[in-house]
Design an enzyme around this catalytic site. Sequence first.
Site, mmCIF file in Angstrom:
data_model
loop_
_atom_site.group_PDB
_atom_site.id
_atom_site.type_symbol
_atom_site.label_atom_id
_atom_site.label_comp_id
_atom_site.label_asym_id
_atom_site.label_seq_id
_atom_site.Cartn_x
_atom_site.Cartn_y
_atom_site.Cartn_z
ATOM 1 C CE LYS A 1 -3.814 -2.182 2.513
ATOM 2 N NZ LYS A 1 -4.579 -2.207 3.764
ATOM 3 N N GLY B 1 0.258 -4.405 10.475
ATOM 4 C CA GLY B 1 1.552 -4.087 9.897
ATOM 5 C C GLY B 1 1.589 -2.616 9.539
ATOM 6 C CB ALA C 1 -1.639 0.672 8.434
ATOM 7 C CG ASP C 2 -3.510 -5.285 5.651
ATOM 8 O OD1 ASP C 2 -4.349 -4.810 4.864
ATOM 9 O OD2 ASP C 2 -3.551 -6.454 6.063
ATOM 10 C CB THR C 3 -5.763 -4.337 10.836
ATOM 11 O OG1 THR C 3 -5.068 -3.126 11.151
ATOM 12 C CG2 THR C 3 -6.175 -5.027 12.134
#
Length: 184
Positions: free
Chosen positions: A50, A103, A66-68
């Site tokens: 991203k 992340g 960011a990634d969840t």
Amino acid sequence: MKLILASKSPRRIELLTQAGYKFEIIPAQKDEKTAYKTPHRMVKDLALKKAFEVAAKYPASTVVGADTLVYCKGRVIGKPKDKADALKILHLLNNSWQTVYTGVAIVNINKKKLFTGYAATKCKARKLSDTELKLISGKHMDKAGAYAMQDKDDMLIERVEGSLTNVIGMPMELFNKMIKEFGF
């Protein structure tokens, strides 16, 4: 130096704004796919993808991705596809421990700088009846795990061990440390 958030997540925007950061919002557009299979590598890779997607268009800016995701009973859980999927996810999480992974990637192409990291927070879901699960299913379609513990009406999570902001979508303790080390 300009800071860009490569996300349209209202929770990430709110957390960064509350912390006093000034930034632009330019969401990444591509599908979230990774070849990694372990949760911590998946979220770091997706956050990096991203950030790079947006940084390629704004190479002089510092871009945050960011990634969840949620990991429970050996399964990786992202955002629900529909209300039926949300209900299935909530049944899996019901009365169980799970780990929320986020992340974070910070990229500046012109400066040739790249930082990645992740946070993991353990959460315990309370035992809810089928009626209660149906009541909350479909409310949080845009959230990993189909729940939003920051919402007053979300009754799923009863205990958090670790970063609350990680569960909301941006581990601010990690982000603050990373952005400082990045030199922003």
